[in-house]
Design a protein around this motif. Structure first.
Motif, PDB file in Angstrom:
ATOM      1  N   GLY A 247      53.176  67.918  16.539  1.00 30.33           N
ATOM      2  CA  GLY A 247      54.333  67.338  17.198  1.00 30.33           C
ATOM      3  C   GLY A 247      54.037  66.183  18.130  1.00 30.33           C
ATOM      4  N   GLN A 277      56.372  68.985  22.470  1.00 28.09           N
ATOM      5  CA  GLN A 277      55.755  69.988  21.595  1.00 28.09           C
ATOM      6  C   GLN A 277      55.517  71.300  22.333  1.00 28.09           C
ATOM      7  N   LEU A 280      58.741  73.213  22.778  1.00 28.78           N
ATOM      8  CA  LEU A 280      59.204  73.773  21.510  1.00 28.78           C
ATOM      9  C   LEU A 280      58.402  75.005  21.106  1.00 28.78           C
ATOM     10  N   GLU A 281      57.102  74.954  21.325  1.00 28.39           N
ATOM     11  CA  GLU A 281      56.230  76.032  20.872  1.00 28.39           C
ATOM     12  C   GLU A 281      56.167  77.207  21.847  1.00 28.39           C
ATOM     13  N   TYR A 324      63.050  65.879  12.884  1.00 27.29           N
ATOM     14  CA  TYR A 324      62.897  67.303  12.543  1.00 27.29           C
ATOM     15  C   TYR A 324      62.162  67.513  11.224  1.00 27.29           C
ATOM     16  N   VAL A 329      55.513  66.726  12.645  1.00 30.32           N
ATOM     17  CA  VAL A 329      56.350  67.709  13.340  1.00 30.32           C
ATOM     18  C   VAL A 329      56.440  69.002  12.534  1.00 30.32           C
ATOM     19  N   HIS A 336      61.706  73.823  14.593  1.00 33.16           N
ATOM     20  CA  HIS A 336      61.711  72.380  14.875  1.00 33.16           C
ATOM     21  C   HIS A 336      62.928  71.735  14.216  1.00 33.16           C
ATOM     22  N   ILE A 341      64.780  70.348  18.755  1.00 31.28           N
ATOM     23  CA  ILE A 341      64.075  69.172  19.278  1.00 31.28           C
ATOM     24  C   ILE A 341      64.926  68.482  20.339  1.00 31.28           C
TER      25      ILE A 341
END
Length: 365
Positions: A247, A277, A280-281, A324, A329, A336, A341
């Motif tokens: 990402g 990133q 998101l993770e 996305y 990504v 994602h 995002i």
């Protein structure tokens, strides 16, 4: 499980290293073509020429725009072929290296990378990025079967470069570990060696980054700066080459396509992408805050609000819609989707602002 690892043939780093360049490179051939920008040739030409004094080598220096577009790659390739150069050497930044990498691979000649700043991990890679003729747009890339024969770093020269270049390289290098974890989580096969190198890269950046920045500002070579140069130029490169991007690079590369995006360096955009990133993770807040705090201390941007004036809601929506399905990504082992995002972009801005306010309050108290 099968493992494949790529490395440059050799890596050499040291103070005034170019004064010994001939000693380390005449095993590759006796005729050398050095290609570089005006500023790169200015800081290196005298040292290089002196290193060849008393030898039977033929050396030639060629100025380049540094834009790795088709016409410049073709020009340098023809020049190298006509001159009969056995060793092609890139002096400068990633653009020059992309030009020389393509030319050397097309001709089957030895290639040497001589970075004059530690701005990215471009010296060690086996990929050349191709730009449009005006240098404003990435139009493709070329993937080769091997990395350079030699990466050669003169730390005295790197210490003289603008400090922003070193700091940008830290952003690029710091992402290496986190992107490795993404790729591993999504099923990419990688060696224990590559994982360990990514870990060392992160450690060297976080432990030495601040002091290295100060040393670079004052053009002083100290161990902390040498460690960061090693991380930026070598560990980040071979770590990323042997584990993959995720990402941070997917978002960072996309930001370069937005109006004004090219005003920022590769590692600066990657740092912004890294924070997105991590959110998101689902990394722990402590870790996300550590990355943001480090970025602020060394002078890296940490959110899109620091790069663009466009309203955050509109910008976040656009980033979500356009990235996305990005090929990097998609390496993230998490949701994602465009909506996820968009939320992560907005959250990165909010967290960065909150931390800024907290820092202001701490100073007042």
């Amino acid at each position: 499980m099968s493992l494949s690892m790529k490395f440059p043939g050799a890596y050499f780093q040291g103070k005034d290293a170019l004064e010994e360049f001939a000693e380390h490179t005449m095993c590759y051939g006796r005729s050398f073509l050095f290609v570089g920008s005006k500023s790169a040739l200015r800081v290196s030409k005298e040292k290089l020429a002196h290193s060849f004094s008393g030898t039977d080598a033929q050396i030639q220096f060629e100025l380049t725009s540094g834009v790795p577009c088709a016409s410049e790659v073709q020009r340098v390739t023809k020049l190298a072929a006509d001159s009969g150069a056995q060793v092609l050497c890139a002096i400068g930044g990633g653009g020059v290296m992309d030009i020389v990498r393509s030319a050397a691979m097309d001709l089957g000649r030895a290639m040497v990378m001589i970075p004059t700043a530690a701005a990215s991990d471009a010296p060690c890679t086996f990929v050349s990025v191709l730009y449009s003729e005006n240098g404003q747009e990435i139009v493709g890339d070329r993937i080769f079967h091997k990395c350079p024969d030699l990466v050669y770093v003169d730390t005295t020269i790197v210490a003289q470069a603008p400090v922003r270049l070193l700091v940008s390289g830290m952003g690029d290098a710091l992402a290496t570990w986190y992107e490795m974890e993404s790729c591993a989580g999504s099923g990419h096969e990688m060696s224990n060696t590559a994982v360990a190198l990514c870990r060392i890269c992160r450690e060297l950046i976080l432990e030495n980054g601040m002091l290295a920045r100060l040393a670079a500002e004052n053009h002083i070579v100290i161990p902390a700066l040498e460690r960061v140069i090693e991380a930026n130029c070598f560990l980040s490169g071979i770590g990323g080459v042997n584990t993959g991007c995720s990402g941070a690079h997917g978002f960072g590369d996309y930001l370069s396509s937005l109006p004004g995006g090219h005003d920022y360096m590769h590692g600066e955009r990657v740092m912004v992408g890294l924070v997105i990133q991590l959110i998101l993770e689902g990394y722990q807040e402590q870790e996300i805050r550590r990355v943001i705090r480090f970025g602020r201390k060394v002078g890296l941007p940490v959110s899109v609000a620091e790069l663009f004036e466009e309203p955050i809601e509109e910008l976040a929506y656009r980033i979500g819609q356009d990235t996305y399905n990005d090929h990097f990504v998609c390496h993230m082992n998490c949701d994602h989707s465009a909506q996820a995002i968009e939320g992560a972009v907005r959250m990165a801005v909010a967290l960065a602002k909150e931390m800024e306010q907290e820092e202001l309050q701490d100073r007042k108290s």
